[in-house]
Design an enzyme around this catalytic site. Structure first.
Site, PDB file in Angstrom:
ATOM      1  N   ALA A 174       0.834  -1.203   0.000  1.00  0.00           N
ATOM      2  CA  ALA A 174       0.000   0.000   0.000  1.00  0.00           C
ATOM      3  C   ALA A 174       0.867   1.251   0.000  1.00  0.00           C
ATOM      4  CB  ALA A 174      -0.930   0.000   1.206  1.00  0.00           C
ATOM      5  N   ARG A 193      -7.152  -1.546  10.558  1.00  0.00           N
ATOM      6  CA  ARG A 193      -7.674  -1.961  11.861  1.00  0.00           C
ATOM      7  C   ARG A 193      -6.758  -1.517  12.993  1.00  0.00           C
ATOM      8  NH1 ARG A 193      -8.803  -7.694   9.321  1.00  0.00           N
ATOM      9  NH2 ARG A 193     -10.944  -7.435   8.595  1.00  0.00           N
ATOM     10  N   HIS A 203      -9.222 -10.635   0.498  1.00  0.00           N
ATOM     11  CA  HIS A 203      -9.583  -9.888  -0.698  1.00  0.00           C
ATOM     12  C   HIS A 203     -11.061 -10.005  -1.054  1.00  0.00           C
ATOM     13  CE1 HIS A 203      -5.212  -9.622  -2.440  1.00  0.00           C
ATOM     14  NE2 HIS A 203      -5.380  -8.966  -1.306  1.00  0.00           N
ATOM     15  N   LYS A 258      -2.855  -8.324  -6.339  1.00  0.00           N
ATOM     16  CA  LYS A 258      -2.720  -9.714  -6.758  1.00  0.00           C
ATOM     17  C   LYS A 258      -2.149 -10.536  -5.583  1.00  0.00           C
ATOM     18  CE  LYS A 258       1.603  -9.174  -6.498  1.00  0.00           C
ATOM     19  NZ  LYS A 258       2.205  -9.897  -5.346  1.00  0.00           N
TER      20      LYS A 258
END
Length: 334
Positions: free
Chosen positions: A24, A45, A87, A105
């Site tokens: 990310a 989270r 995902h 992916k």
């Protein structure tokens, strides 16, 4: 549309980042440096991780949890950067909120889960794509041009490897079956998707491999067969850094793609008639190309990218499913 238009010319889009891990961060850096898009929110989270990510990448809004992120009205598209095991849930969450989605992916754990995501996207009319960045890079566009021009003739063999060394850690997502760990979904997806990009769906899949102490694949070797004489020979491992190169050999010559073949790279073409030339990759970063593709497709009102269609993702996942079945990896809950 050209396969590799300058990412900085793509329309602006407002991204929400779901998950605040390493990939990310790399995506955020690429978007900030090379596109006109805005990073408007991040969700995690873990409060501390979320706030550190926001500070490091200039993201103005943080959400502790994922539902608030996907329901944030600032967000046009959600980038799902959580482990493979999550995902399906997270893509469906974003789709239910009416958001466009880019899913890291491997897209899901298996083909059945991928089909669930695309069925939901079709019903909602939103754009969804697997973040297989390789397909959008300049050297891959150039490879297709060389091959489509007949420069190496009929493809007879494609080889590609992706191995990285990771010390064994049962708590790591790479070794945890609960998180869909193993070499194949994290690393092997690149060689398999690369073969699919140039050769399509194989007629037969043959694989062998070795499992880790936790029951995920530590290593796999794969042979894909196409028609009467074309094959792809692929390998992946968690136990060694491999050259991460690729080669495409045909009746009139061959192409060698330097490592890392799946990222921005260069290649060398050598024909049987003695002609040789090279392609040099511009730049060292590449995640901006997939981000730009999302922005362009969303602006055009498309729900899929022609370079990484929903069918492409499902077909790659079916090959990965076949490999896992032969190697003997089953994830909890499958």
């Amino acid at each position: 549309m050209a396969r590799t238009e300058d990412p900085s010319t793509a329309p602006s889009i407002r991204w929400g980042i779901l998950g605040a891990g390493n990939i990310a961060g790399a995506f955020a850096d690429a978007v900030n440096a090379h596109t006109r898009a805005q990073l408007v929110a991040v969700g995690s989270r873990n409060r501390d991780r979320c706030e550190r990510f926001a500070t490091a990448h200039g993201v103005p809004t943080t959400h502790i949890g994922y539902r608030d992120l996907v329901e944030d009205r600032q967000v046009d598209a959600v980038y799902v950067a959580t482990p493979h095991s999550e995902h399906l849930e997270h893509a469906l969450l974003a789709i239910a909120a009416g958001k466009h989605v880019l899913v890291e992916k491997a897209f899901t754990r298996n083909a059945a889960e991928a089909e669930q995501v695309f069925a939901a996207a079709k019903a909602a009319g939103v754009f969804v794509m697997e973040a297989m960045w390789t397909r959008f890079l300049p050297h891959v566009a150039a490879l297709h041009q060389v091959i489509d021009a007949g420069e190496i003739g009929e493809i007879i063999n494609l080889t590609a490897d992706h191995g990285q060394y990771f010390p064994f850690n049962p708590a790591s997502r790479l070794f945890d079956p609960q998180l869909a760990g193993g070499a194949l979904l994290d690393l092997g997806v690149y060689p398999v998707s690369f073969a699919h990009d140039f050769l399509g769906v194989p007629d037969a899949v043959h694989a062998t491999g070795t499992l880790t102490e936790t029951g995920v694949d530590g290593q796999a070797s794969i042979v894909l067969s196409y028609g009467e004489r074309t094959q792809a020979t692929l390998s992946t491992t968690l136990w060694a850094k491999t050259p991460t190169t690729a080669a495409i050999s045909g009746t009139e010559g061959f192409i060698h793609v330097a490592g890392n073949f799946y990222g921005p790279s260069s290649f060398r073409v050598q024909r049987r008639d003695g002609r040789v030339w090279t392609f040099e990759q511009p730049g060292k970063k590449g995640l901006q190309y997939e981000a730009a593709e999302v922005a362009r497709r969303v602006a055009a009102g498309d729900t899929q990218s022609p370079l990484m269609t929903w069918d492409h993702t499902v077909e790659v996942m079916r090959t990965l499913d076949a490999v896992r079945a032969q190697v003997g990896v089953v994830y909890p809950g499958e």
